[in-house]
Motif scaffolding. Structure first.
Motif, mmCIF file in Angstrom:
data_model
loop_
_atom_site.group_PDB
_atom_site.id
_atom_site.type_symbol
_atom_site.label_atom_id
_atom_site.label_comp_id
_atom_site.label_asym_id
_atom_site.label_seq_id
_atom_site.Cartn_x
_atom_site.Cartn_y
_atom_site.Cartn_z
ATOM 1 N N PRO A 1 -2.268 -10.227 10.876
ATOM 2 C CA PRO A 1 -2.452 -9.275 11.972
ATOM 3 C C PRO A 1 -2.867 -9.997 13.244
ATOM 4 C CG PRO A 1 -4.358 -9.282 10.535
ATOM 5 C CD PRO A 1 -3.381 -10.278 9.966
ATOM 6 N N ALA B 1 -9.761 -14.482 9.797
ATOM 7 C CA ALA B 1 -9.006 -14.604 8.555
ATOM 8 C C ALA B 1 -9.882 -15.285 7.514
ATOM 9 C CB ALA B 1 -7.732 -15.391 8.794
ATOM 10 N N PRO C 1 2.019 -12.849 1.215
ATOM 11 C CA PRO C 1 1.115 -11.833 1.755
ATOM 12 C C PRO C 1 1.704 -11.143 2.960
ATOM 13 C CG PRO C 1 0.409 -14.049 2.357
ATOM 14 C CD PRO C 1 1.616 -14.195 1.472
ATOM 15 N N LYS C 2 0.987 -10.084 3.403
ATOM 16 C CA LYS C 2 1.412 -9.352 4.590
ATOM 17 C C LYS C 2 1.398 -10.287 5.788
ATOM 18 C CE LYS C 2 -1.616 -6.130 4.857
ATOM 19 N NZ LYS C 2 -2.321 -4.932 5.256
ATOM 20 N N THR D 1 0.824 -1.213 0.000
ATOM 21 C CA THR D 1 0.000 0.000 0.000
ATOM 22 C C THR D 1 0.859 1.265 0.000
ATOM 23 O OG1 THR D 1 -0.086 -0.090 2.414
ATOM 24 C CG2 THR D 1 -1.906 -1.119 1.237
ATOM 25 N N ALA E 1 -10.421 -14.902 4.324
ATOM 26 C CA ALA E 1 -9.915 -15.294 3.007
ATOM 27 C C ALA E 1 -9.154 -16.607 3.109
ATOM 28 C CB ALA E 1 -9.022 -14.205 2.463
#
Ligand SMILES: [Zn+2]
Lengths: 278, 216
Positions: free
Chosen positions: A263, A268, A259-260, A152, A270
């Protein structure tokens, strides 16, 4: 031969003036950044769109980029490409790996350019399509981040990118080239820290439905000239020093496609959906 | 003085001529319609035993890059998955009709649509029945033949997501797969690797969610 003292003094003053000018020049701040990053999208095994039986998008993007480079060089810009050519297939038929979108973003972020232009061509639609990232811009209330997120990074440059689109739109309107302006996050635009836009060239529809294809040399030249004129205007309006101060190189993940980090939140969906996929 | 039988014969023949002219014109119209139907190679919709109902579609236009809402009368099944599939199939096959402002390849486009509960959202005040993720399984033949380009691919996704959002309020996220498999892009541009928030796409551009489903 006698020496003329007044002529010698004149020579000394001229030399001093020259030296002091050179010293002043050396102490002056760097000239405004005028590097333009051009990304001719696709390349290598990725052909992009098939525009005609014997024409693929990656070649049109490169041709347009080369036209643009000539025009920009004439106008005093320094131009950096993310790919210079399209490496041919090797003797065994295999192709060298394409420049990935992450590598393109790295090239762009290291060049600290005044503008990043990501070039595409298509047979769909009409005229020129300009897109900025659809990321939500960072606002004043967002905490200042020492390191930008790779996915981002563009969020901090959205206001400049929108101003750049305005400059180019005016230029396309002056050139009477039809324009569609929108927001779309196509890789790698979201990872760029420069003012960035996607430029997609589509066929021109003339009166009576006659179409000018994107491979048309005159059409390409007109598009390139409109972009170059827009960038001249952008160079005079942009505040390079300010932009340079704000530029922070984002942290690229170790594995480009990874991916990131997850968090702290437990949700989650997805990932769970991945497990449930049909 | 014309004899009576001659007058009767005259009017009978005149009537026959008019009748034949009418039949000929109708035959021409039918032949024309048949020829047009041959050119329109969109699939014939499967028969649905349900009444037509007003349905809102979010339609794309390549000329200006806009999405606009339009109402259509469509017969849709009640079962949610079948309903969503029939709705998207109708949306996408309409784009294949001659004169479309967002031309797409003809042929069936959607294999299935699944609804999955999003964990941790069933207590949501907005969705007492639970927020859902819609998984749209596109056919590979459709994705491969889709016009390759930023505008065209983005508008197709916006049209699908906007139409799902309008007709299935419980859908909060939309994810795309192709032939049941994850795929990076629709046809070289629009990102299919991560889910999208289900929003009214008339006013919103698309930006996909982080892999964990949070807004990036
Ligand atoms: Zn492209």
């Amino acid at each position: 031969m006698t020496r003329n003292p007044s002529r010698a003094r004149l020579f000394q003053s001229a030399l001093l003036l020259g030296l002091s000018c050179a010293a002043l020049h050396a102490q002056a701040p760097n000239p405004p950044r005028s590097t333009i990053l051009i990304d001719p999208a696709h390349g290598g095994p990725d052909n992009g769109a098939r525009l005609a039986a014997d024409l693929v998008e990656k070649d049109v993007n490169l041709a347009l980029a080369q036209r643009l480079r000539s025009l920009l060089a004439e106008r005093g810009f320094n131009v950096v490409f993310t790919r210079e050519d399209d490496p041919p297939a090797q003797a065994d038929g295999s192709r060298p790996p394409a420049v990935t979108t992450d590598q393109r973003a790295e090239t762009a972020n290291h060049a600290h350019p005044l503008a990043c232009l990501l070039l595409h061509a298509t047979n769909g639609g009409h005229g020129v399509h300009l897109f900025t990232s659809s990321l939500i811009p960072l606002t004043m209330i967002d905490e200042p981040k020492a390191v930008l997120n790779w996915e981002t990074a563009q969020a901090g440059s959205i206001p400049q990118s929108l101003r750049l689109v305005n400059e180019l739109s005016s230029s396309f309107n002056s050139a009477r080239l039809p324009l569609v302006v929108g927001r779309a996050s196509i890789r790698p635009i979201d990872s760029l820290t420069c003012p960035a836009i996607l430029i997609e060239v589509a066929p021109l529809e003339g009166e009576g439905g006659a179409k000018t294809p994107v491979s048309d040399a005159t059409y390409q030249q007109n598009v390139a000239e409109a972009i170059a004129n827009g960038l001249i205007s952008w160079r005079s309006h942009a505040a390079p020093a300010e932009a340079a101060e704000k530029t922070v190189t984002p942290e690229k993940p170790a594995k480009p496609a990874s991916p990131k980090p997850a968090p702290a939140k437990p949700a989650a969906p997805a990932k769970q959906e991945d497990g449930d996929k049909p | 003085m014309i004899p009576r039988y001659q007058r009767i014969l005259f009017w009978t023949m005149a009537f026959a001529i008019l009748l034949m002219a009418g039949l000929l014109a109708r035959g021409c119209e039918k032949a024309h319609a048949r020829l047009n139907a041959i050119q329109d190679d969109s699939p014939i919709a499967a028969p649905i035993d349900a009444p037509e109902e007003p349905t809102t579609l979010e339609l794309a236009n390549d000329a200006n890059g806009f999405i606009t809402q339009e109402q259509r009368l469509i017969a849709l099944p009640h079962e949610p998955s079948g309903r969503a599939r029939a709705l998207l199939e109708r949306l996408l096959t309409d784009y294949a009709l001659p004169g479309s402002v967002h031309p797409l390849p003809a042929g069936s486009a959607v294999a299935d649509v699944f609804f999955l509960d999003l964990p941790g959202t069933h207590t949501s005040y907005a969705h007492p029945t639970g927020a859902q993720l819609a998984v749209v399984n596109l056919k590979g033949s459709f994705a491969d033949a889709h016009p390759s380009g930023i505008e065209s691919e983005e508008l197709t996704l916006r049209s699908i997501i906007g139409t799902l959002h309008t007709n299935f309020p419980m859908v909060e996220q939309v994810r795309f797969v192709v032939d049941g498999q994850p795929r990076d892009t629709l046809n070289g541009h629009a990102d299919l690797s991560q889910p999208y928030p289900a929003v009214d796409t008339v006013d919103h551009p698309l930006h996909n969610l982080a892999p964990d489903g949070t807004r990036q």
